[in-house]
Design a protein around this motif. Structure first.
Motif, PDB file in Angstrom:
ATOM      1  N   GLY A  24       0.812  -1.208   0.000  1.00  0.00           N
ATOM      2  CA  GLY A  24       0.000   0.000   0.000  1.00  0.00           C
ATOM      3  C   GLY A  24       0.847   1.261   0.000  1.00  0.00           C
ATOM      4  N   ALA A  25       0.221   2.346   0.417  1.00  0.00           N
ATOM      5  CA  ALA A  25       0.869   3.653   0.357  1.00  0.00           C
ATOM      6  C   ALA A  25       1.873   3.832   1.488  1.00  0.00           C
ATOM      7  N   CYS A  26       3.061   4.225   1.133  1.00  0.00           N
ATOM      8  CA  CYS A  26       4.108   4.573   2.085  1.00  0.00           C
ATOM      9  C   CYS A  26       5.232   5.227   1.300  1.00  0.00           C
ATOM     10  N   ARG A  27       6.308   5.539   1.966  1.00  0.00           N
ATOM     11  CA  ARG A  27       7.483   6.088   1.292  1.00  0.00           C
ATOM     12  C   ARG A  27       8.378   4.915   0.901  1.00  0.00           C
ATOM     13  N   TYR A  28       8.863   4.957  -0.329  1.00  0.00           N
ATOM     14  CA  TYR A  28       9.678   3.865  -0.851  1.00  0.00           C
ATOM     15  C   TYR A  28      11.136   4.289  -0.969  1.00  0.00           C
ATOM     16  N   TYR A  29      12.026   3.483  -0.404  1.00  0.00           N
ATOM     17  CA  TYR A  29      13.457   3.751  -0.449  1.00  0.00           C
ATOM     18  C   TYR A  29      14.186   2.529  -0.986  1.00  0.00           C
ATOM     19  N   VAL A  30      15.321   2.784  -1.610  1.00  0.00           N
ATOM     20  CA  VAL A  30      16.173   1.703  -2.078  1.00  0.00           C
ATOM     21  C   VAL A  30      17.609   2.024  -1.649  1.00  0.00           C
ATOM     22  N   ALA A  31      18.289   1.034  -1.125  1.00  0.00           N
ATOM     23  CA  ALA A  31      19.684   1.212  -0.742  1.00  0.00           C
ATOM     24  C   ALA A  31      20.532   1.264  -2.012  1.00  0.00           C
ATOM     25  N   ASP A  32      21.311   2.331  -2.136  1.00  0.00           N
ATOM     26  CA  ASP A  32      22.155   2.528  -3.314  1.00  0.00           C
ATOM     27  C   ASP A  32      23.402   3.286  -2.879  1.00  0.00           C
ATOM     28  N   ALA A  33      24.551   2.661  -2.996  1.00  0.00           N
ATOM     29  CA  ALA A  33      25.806   3.267  -2.535  1.00  0.00           C
ATOM     30  C   ALA A  33      26.110   4.589  -3.234  1.00  0.00           C
ATOM     31  N   ARG A  34      25.513   4.835  -4.385  1.00  0.00           N
ATOM     32  CA  ARG A  34      25.775   6.072  -5.146  1.00  0.00           C
ATOM     33  C   ARG A  34      24.794   7.188  -4.826  1.00  0.00           C
TER      34      ARG A  34
END
Length: 112
Positions: A24-34
């Protein structure tokens, strides 16, 4: 660790549609070293989903997510990246710290 995976929601999803349907609705983050944004600059007290991915497969799954925000862990000079489990642990520890739920020491019953 010691059954902790039985207490938290872990799901394997391959598409944005699967994530939206199940989470559902939330804030989406992805781990990215850059990434330009550090994981400590994120407000983890809000409903959030953190995507951990291997470096070789990342772009394939996340390139079509316009609302996906990359976050990074600062690295020492000469270090390119961390193991996904280590990176996830560091970021999730920050989320728990911000939420003010450090768990109970010595009881084995801490919250994640």
């Amino acid at each position: 660790g010691m059954g902790a995976h039985f207490r938290i929601a872990i799901r394997r999803m391959r598409t944005r549609e699967e994530v939206m349907e199940q989470v559902g609705a939330c804030r989406y983050y992805v781990a990215d070293a850059r990434a330009a944004t550090l994981y400590t600059e994120v407000d983890w007290t809000q409903p959030s989903l953190l995507i951990m991915q291997g470096e070789t497969e990342g772009e394939r799954y996340t390139s079509s997510w316009p609302d996906l925000q990359p976050v990074a862990i600062p690295m020492a000079a000469g270090v390119e990246s961390l193991n996904a489990a280590v990176a996830g642990s560091i970021i999730l520890f920050e989320a728990v710290r911000q939420r003010g739920r450090p768990g109970r020491r010595g009881s084995g019953a801490g919250e994640a």
